[in-house]
Design a protein around this motif. Structure first.
Motif, PDB file in Angstrom:
ATOM      1  N   THR A   8     -39.195  10.432  10.387  1.00  0.00           N
ATOM      2  CA  THR A   8     -38.107  11.360  10.689  1.00  0.00           C
ATOM      3  C   THR A   8     -37.387  10.904  11.952  1.00  0.00           C
ATOM      4  O   THR A   8     -37.842  10.014  12.680  1.00  0.00           O
ATOM      5  N   ARG A   9     -36.262  11.548  12.220  1.00  0.00           N
ATOM      6  CA  ARG A   9     -35.479  11.172  13.401  1.00  0.00           C
ATOM      7  C   ARG A   9     -36.267  11.395  14.685  1.00  0.00           C
ATOM      8  O   ARG A   9     -36.223  10.575  15.601  1.00  0.00           O
ATOM      9  N   LYS A  10     -36.998  12.504  14.769  1.00  0.00           N
ATOM     10  CA  LYS A  10     -37.738  12.745  16.010  1.00  0.00           C
ATOM     11  C   LYS A  10     -38.962  11.842  16.114  1.00  0.00           C
ATOM     12  O   LYS A  10     -39.383  11.492  17.219  1.00  0.00           O
ATOM     13  N   GLU A  11     -39.545  11.413  14.968  1.00  0.00           N
ATOM     14  CA  GLU A  11     -40.627  10.432  15.021  1.00  0.00           C
ATOM     15  C   GLU A  11     -40.096   9.084  15.502  1.00  0.00           C
ATOM     16  O   GLU A  11     -40.747   8.400  16.298  1.00  0.00           O
ATOM     17  N   GLU A  12     -38.913   8.712  15.040  1.00  0.00           N
ATOM     18  CA  GLU A  12     -38.310   7.458  15.490  1.00  0.00           C
ATOM     19  C   GLU A  12     -38.020   7.497  16.984  1.00  0.00           C
ATOM     20  O   GLU A  12     -38.127   6.477  17.677  1.00  0.00           O
ATOM     21  N   ALA A  13     -37.668   8.690  17.506  1.00  0.00           N
ATOM     22  CA  ALA A  13     -37.388   8.802  18.940  1.00  0.00           C
ATOM     23  C   ALA A  13     -38.636   8.499  19.758  1.00  0.00           C
ATOM     24  O   ALA A  13     -38.562   7.819  20.798  1.00  0.00           O
ATOM     25  N   LEU A  14     -39.800   8.985  19.303  1.00  0.00           N
ATOM     26  CA  LEU A  14     -41.049   8.664  19.998  1.00  0.00           C
ATOM     27  C   LEU A  14     -41.348   7.173  19.921  1.00  0.00           C
ATOM     28  O   LEU A  14     -41.777   6.548  20.901  1.00  0.00           O
ATOM     29  N   TRP A  15     -41.151   6.597  18.766  1.00  0.00           N
ATOM     30  CA  TRP A  15     -41.396   5.166  18.561  1.00  0.00           C
ATOM     31  C   TRP A  15     -40.506   4.336  19.491  1.00  0.00           C
ATOM     32  O   TRP A  15     -40.955   3.363  20.105  1.00  0.00           O
ATOM     33  N   MET A  16     -39.234   4.715  19.609  1.00  0.00           N
ATOM     34  CA  MET A  16     -38.326   3.980  20.487  1.00  0.00           C
ATOM     35  C   MET A  16     -38.760   4.081  21.943  1.00  0.00           C
ATOM     36  O   MET A  16     -38.605   3.134  22.725  1.00  0.00           O
ATOM     37  N   LEU A  17     -39.314   5.216  22.342  1.00  0.00           N
ATOM     38  CA  LEU A  17     -39.811   5.362  23.704  1.00  0.00           C
ATOM     39  C   LEU A  17     -41.001   4.442  23.938  1.00  0.00           C
ATOM     40  O   LEU A  17     -41.148   3.849  25.017  1.00  0.00           O
ATOM     41  N   ASP A  18     -41.874   4.290  22.938  1.00  0.00           N
ATOM     42  CA  ASP A  18     -42.972   3.331  23.039  1.00  0.00           C
ATOM     43  C   ASP A  18     -42.434   1.926  23.268  1.00  0.00           C
ATOM     44  O   ASP A  18     -42.974   1.153  24.075  1.00  0.00           O
ATOM     45  N   GLN A  19     -41.378   1.569  22.545  1.00  0.00           N
ATOM     46  CA  GLN A  19     -40.805   0.236  22.669  1.00  0.00           C
ATOM     47  C   GLN A  19     -40.133   0.028  24.019  1.00  0.00           C
ATOM     48  O   GLN A  19     -40.082  -1.090  24.534  1.00  0.00           O
ATOM     49  N   LEU A  20     -39.617   1.114  24.597  1.00  0.00           N
ATOM     50  CA  LEU A  20     -38.941   1.022  25.887  1.00  0.00           C
ATOM     51  C   LEU A  20     -39.903   0.594  26.986  1.00  0.00           C
ATOM     52  O   LEU A  20     -39.541  -0.157  27.890  1.00  0.00           O
ATOM     53  N   VAL A  21     -41.132   1.089  26.916  1.00  0.00           N
ATOM     54  CA  VAL A  21     -42.146   0.757  27.923  1.00  0.00           C
ATOM     55  C   VAL A  21     -43.317   0.108  27.196  1.00  0.00           C
ATOM     56  O   VAL A  21     -44.352   0.746  26.970  1.00  0.00           O
ATOM     57  N   PRO A  22     -43.182  -1.140  26.795  1.00  0.00           N
ATOM     58  CA  PRO A  22     -44.253  -1.785  26.011  1.00  0.00           C
ATOM     59  C   PRO A  22     -45.541  -1.878  26.814  1.00  0.00           C
ATOM     60  O   PRO A  22     -45.538  -2.005  28.039  1.00  0.00           O
ATOM     61  N   GLY A  23     -46.650  -1.790  26.098  1.00  0.00           N
ATOM     62  CA  GLY A  23     -47.951  -1.870  26.763  1.00  0.00           C
ATOM     63  C   GLY A  23     -48.380  -0.577  27.410  1.00  0.00           C
ATOM     64  O   GLY A  23     -49.335  -0.566  28.202  1.00  0.00           O
ATOM     65  N   SER A  24     -47.699   0.525  27.086  1.00  0.00           N
ATOM     66  CA  SER A  24     -48.047   1.815  27.686  1.00  0.00           C
ATOM     67  C   SER A  24     -48.308   2.833  26.590  1.00  0.00           C
ATOM     68  O   SER A  24     -47.840   2.696  25.472  1.00  0.00           O
ATOM     69  N   GLY A  25     -49.039   3.866  26.944  1.00  0.00           N
ATOM     70  CA  GLY A  25     -49.304   4.970  26.026  1.00  0.00           C
ATOM     71  C   GLY A  25     -48.549   6.202  26.438  1.00  0.00           C
ATOM     72  O   GLY A  25     -49.125   7.295  26.539  1.00  0.00           O
TER      73      GLY A  25
END
Length: 590
Positions: A8-25
């Motif tokens: 979903t769009r909001k799931e993709e938003a979380l995924w993009m945030l993961d990509q913004l700060v790679p190596g972080s949880g």
């Protein structure tokens, strides 16, 4: 395993945030129990297997593919989660738990759940880390209660409650209605998010780390009583009182009079109230704080905003992004940067876990997706606030001070809800102590005047640095020599006690020498800013009757009969000769 489905769009938003700060949880959440004793390995593994079998959301995995982020649900026999074992010292526990929860998950079809048992000399700590894609804060209460019930049944070889042997309830989120989309677009129309920055925030960074920290506080009994009294007096839920006060706190710290705050809202129904998963939308609550508004009026407005947002909660904020455009290169959610999260009760604090006492433990992931979040937990007789903040823009001292001011503000609002909020003080006890210290200026003067004090300093340490101007370091002796030459030039121009000298120059050592030289001549000085309009300068000079003007070379000086124009003495041109007794004009300058 079910077939793949697009995120979903909001799931993709979380995924993009993961990509913004790679190596972080940055999107990881935790469930943790501090146990007085030792847990059994097999019992824990069996408990985990039963939880996975019951909750399809915990078996949901994601894959990063060329077609985008895809979601799969694994069958109960297709997934296993190993129990990580750690032997740790109690003193290192918090740091290690934070690192454990903050470790990233891979979007490669692997489970988005990990479990760790941390053995310490004082007992075990069980910690589950779950990605936000499959989890939210409300899920943690349900999962903790079910984990305790299942572990107890397994360890005691008894049957668990019948409902825990069944598949968990599922929350089916409804698509946003056109009516709700229209509501939110109208609600946010004309909002300018660029005004939300607080005056205590540092500058944003181009490459974010999202490193987070937290400060926790229990509000004072007076603040607690004020909130309860305001809720009764203004006929508003406690959450609305606290939300309005938080918005006012942000406004008074620089966020302006048009404040949007994010507020998580559950999408669960009565039938799916115990569904585990990512079933929240963070709603952009907008509250305007016009001049002259009272807190009573503000609460009335906040109540309407709060209740309307619940009615239209099925719209994720991601669906509204098109109305806003973030600044070039910015990573931020363009709608809000501060969060308000109210929980009426976080559930039990302690449990009987198979005969062992266990207490719920709060574990953060070490990150913050927002500049500041106030997470307020209300229980009988207490209000606890967990303030999580982004350390790149806010410091611990400022957040600690904001929490103290929030407490003081609530007390004041409880007493003066009918007065304009702009007139209400925003001072915590520490602020008042600082103000009192700054105002405690009554003390014996060591010198009869500023000029005499400077003369004493010149005599005691002539080579010490008095002024730094860019790369220049100017000594006290140099300043004093320039002042003495200025005094001589002013006396030659006929300036004496009672005269007025206008100083028309940029700030720097030369201007300081002109100030001191004017005093040494027994005169008073009039500071005139060369950046002011020419007509204003003409008026100031004529009105003061200044017979002498000391102006920087090249600065136009209005002509007048008898007016003398001098230039400041260049400090670099003076010879800082040994300093003798104070110049003869010192007494007159006093």
């Amino acid at each position: 395993m079910t077939g793949p489905a697009a995120a979903t769009r909001k799931e993709e938003a979380l995924w993009m945030l993961d990509q913004l700060v790679p190596g972080s949880g940055v999107n990881n959440l935790a469930v943790a129990l501090d146990v007085e004793g030792e847990l059994g390995d097999w019992e824990l593994e069996e408990t985990l297997a039963r939880l996975l079998a019951r909750h399809a959301t915990l078996r949901t995995v994601f894959r990063d593919t060329p077609a985008g982020l895809l979601r799969h649900v694994l069958g109960p026999t297709e997934i296993t989660v190993a129990l990580d074992q750690h032997e740790v010292a109690r003193a290192d526990l918090e740091e290690l738990l934070t690192a454990y929860v903050g470790r990233p998950f891979a979007m490669d079809g692997s489970p988005l759940l990990r479990a760790g048992r941390f053995r310490t000399p004082d007992g075990d700590v069980l910690c589950l880390a779950v990605h936000h894609l499959n989890f939210d804060a409300l899920s943690s209460v349900v999962l903790t209660e079910e984990l305790v019930a299942l572990y107890t049944a397994v360890s005691e070889d008894t049957e668990p409650p019948a409902e825990l042997a069944q598949p968990a309830p599922v929350c089916v989120e409804t698509a946003p209605s056109q009516r709700s989309l229209t509501y939110w677009r109208d609600q946010l129309h004309g909002f300018d998010p660029s005004g939300l920055a607080l005056w205590c925030e540092g500058p944003d960074v181009a490459q974010p780390t999202l490193t987070g920290d937290r400060v926790t506080a229990r509000l004072s009994a007076a603040a607690y009583d004020a909130v309860r009294a305001l809720a009764r007096q203004l006929r508003a839920p406690e959450a609305v009182i606290l939300y309005a006060a938080y918005s006012l706190l942000l406004s008074r710290h620089g966020a302006g009079r048009d404040v949007v705050v994010g507020a998580p809202a559950s999408l669960r129904t009565a039938e799916s109230s115990r569904a585990v998963g990512y079933h929240i939308n963070t709603l952009p609550l907008r509250l305007r704080i016009p001049p002259g508004v009272t807190f009573a009026d503000l609460v009335g407005e906040a109540r309407g905003v709060f209740l309307a947002s619940i009615i239209h909660r099925e719209v994720p904020v991601e669906a509204l992004m098109a109305q806003f455009r973030p600044a070039a290169g910015s990573w931020r959610n363009p709608v809000f940067k501060h969060l308000f999260n109210y929980v009426p009760d976080e559930g039990q604090a302690s449990y009987d876990l198979g005969g062992l006492r266990a207490e719920r433990r709060i574990v953060e992931n070490g990150f913050s997706k927002f500049d500041l979040e106030f997470f307020v937990v209300s229980t009988a007789g207490a209000l606890d606030v967990r303030a999580v903040f982004y350390t790149e823009v806010l410091g611990r001292a400022d957040v600690t001070a904001m929490l103290a001011r929030f407490d003081a503000l609530l007390v004041t609002l409880g007493q003066r809800s009918g007065e304009p909020v702009d007139a209400l003080p925003l001072h915590a006890p520490a602020d008042l102590a600082t103000i009192d210290t700054a105002n405690a200026t009554t003390r014996p003067a060591r010198s009869p005047s500023v000029l005499a004090a400077i003369a004493d300093r010149v005599a005691a340490a002539p080579t010490a640095v008095a002024v730094r101007d860019g790369d220049r370091a100017v000594s006290y002796a140099q300043i004093w020599a320039a002042a003495d030459r200025t005094r001589a030039a002013l006396r030659a121009a006929g300036v004496g006690p009672g005269g007025v000298v206008a100083l028309l120059g940029r700030r720097g050592p030369e201007l300081l020498g002109a100030v001191l030289g004017t005093w040494l001549a027994g005169a008073a000085y009039l500071p005139v800013d060369p950046a002011h309009p020419y007509q204003r300068i003409v008026y100031q000079l004529d009105d003061s009757g200044a017979g002498v003007v000391i102006a920087d070379p090249g600065t136009p000086v209005p002509e007048a009969p008898g007016r003398v124009v001098l230039h400041p003495v260049e400090v670099a041109d003076v010879d800082p000769a040994p300093v003798g007794p104070p110049a003869d004009g010192l007494a007159a300058g006093d």
